[in-house]
Design an enzyme around this catalytic site. Structure first.
Site, mmCIF file in Angstrom:
data_model
loop_
_atom_site.group_PDB
_atom_site.id
_atom_site.type_symbol
_atom_site.label_atom_id
_atom_site.label_comp_id
_atom_site.label_asym_id
_atom_site.label_seq_id
_atom_site.Cartn_x
_atom_site.Cartn_y
_atom_site.Cartn_z
ATOM 1 C CD GLU A 182 -5.307 1.539 -3.161
ATOM 2 O OE1 GLU A 182 -6.501 1.436 -2.878
ATOM 3 O OE2 GLU A 182 -4.422 1.706 -2.300
ATOM 4 C CG HIS A 226 -1.983 1.031 1.161
ATOM 5 N ND1 HIS A 226 -1.737 2.355 1.457
ATOM 6 C CD2 HIS A 226 -3.281 0.958 0.796
ATOM 7 C CE1 HIS A 226 -2.850 3.045 1.289
ATOM 8 N NE2 HIS A 226 -3.803 2.219 0.887
HETATM 9 C C1 PEP Z 1 -6.855 3.097 0.169
HETATM 10 O O1 PEP Z 1 -6.119 3.656 0.975
HETATM 11 O O2 PEP Z 1 -6.644 1.919 -0.149
HETATM 12 C C2 PEP Z 1 -7.942 3.886 -0.410
HETATM 13 C C3 PEP Z 1 -8.401 3.564 -1.579
HETATM 14 O O3 PEP Z 1 -8.400 4.950 0.362
HETATM 15 P P1 PEP Z 1 -9.634 5.954 -0.020
HETATM 16 O O4 PEP Z 1 -10.747 5.110 -0.540
HETATM 17 O O5 PEP Z 1 -9.960 6.602 1.285
HETATM 18 O O6 PEP Z 1 -9.097 6.887 -1.039
#
Ligand code: PEP
Length: 257
Positions: free
Chosen positions: A170, A98
């Site tokens: 992400e 992450h």
């Molecule tokens: C995450 O940290 O995996 C994430 C997607 O956070 P958010 O949905 O709050 O952007």
């Protein structure tokens, strides 16, 4: 819409919820989508809530995930948690790489790779996170960053193992910021990631790997994102902390099929 890949919605609770609060949230979610099998649902509480949430999930379709693990089997690694420890708590999935771990705790591509291999060796399904920073996107380096992180994390992962790996794209600039990637931006990176998998593992296996989008996904933007051909679900932070929004996301994934 994909007929090969079942959609998956995973909630990353980060450093939120005590054991008791986590179990209560899990119960609320279970009451609404506990028996749902058309979408895979994974709850990833902090380590200290794994046991209580795991107990709540017993006999239900919803799965339990951790947010990190150490690749070593055991030993002098103060503050760390092994794959075996997670397994004894009935954890089936583990978030690895992450961006918050990469940024605040120094997780490198090589360390993430060790974790992915250790997770797979212990029958844990990695939810491998990759994604570019805002500076990298603005510098035109998005695909290069995603390629480097993905290839490094998957080094040594066999063809037999790859279909149990879940990859979450992400974009760092979209995490917790309220800024969501446009569907075109997200789909472009997902299609690119699938092409990387195609090069590494061949067409058939590349079609079986689930690719999640993560970064400010919420009920209002999920339907469009989940309708993209290479977006197979979501890794959810903020919207996973309340049953109402999380359940709506699971329902959006059901509709997107
Ligand atoms: C995450 O940290 O995996 C994430 C997607 O956070 P958010 O949905 O709050 O952007």
């Amino acid at each position: 819409m994909s007929t090969i890949r079942k959609k998956l919605i995973a909630g990353n609770w980060k450093m939120n919820k005590t054991a008791a609060d986590g179990a209560a949230l899990a119960q609320e979610i279970l009451a609404q989508v506990g028996r749902e099998t058309a979408v895979d649902v994974v709850l990833c509480p902090p380590f200290t809530a794994l046991e209580s949430v795991g107990r709540a999930l017993e006999g239900q379709a919803v799965k339990l995930g951790a947010q990190n693990m150490n690749p070593q089997k055991s030993g002098a690694y103060t503050g760390e948690i092994s794959a075996e420890m997670l397994r004894t708590l009935y954890v089936s999935h583990v978030i690895l790489g992450h961006s918050e771990r990469r940024t605040y705790f120094g997780d490198t591509d090589a360390f993430v790779n060790q974790k992915v291999l250790a997770a797979l060796a212990n029958q844990l399904k990695p939810i491998l996170c990759v994604g570019e920073t805002l500076a990298e996107r603005e510098g035109g380096r998005t695909l290069e960053v995603v390629r480097t992180q993905t290839q490094a994390a998957l080094a040594g992962v066999t063809a037999e193992q790859i279909t149990t790996v879940i990859i979450a794209y992400e974009p760092v600039w979209a995490i917790g910021t309220g800024k969501v990637a446009s569907t075109a931006q997200a789909q472009e990176v997902h299609a690119y990631t699938r092409s990387l998998l195609h090069d590494l593992y061949g067409a058939a296996l590349a079609q079986k790997v689930r690719l999640l989008y993560g970064g400010s996904m919420k009920p209002s933007n999920a339907p469009e994102l989940l309708a993209q051909p290479d977006i197979d679900g979501g890794l959810i932070g903020g919207a996973a902390l309340e049953a109402k929004s999380f359940v709506e996301l699971v329902k959006a994934a059901l509709v997107a099929g």
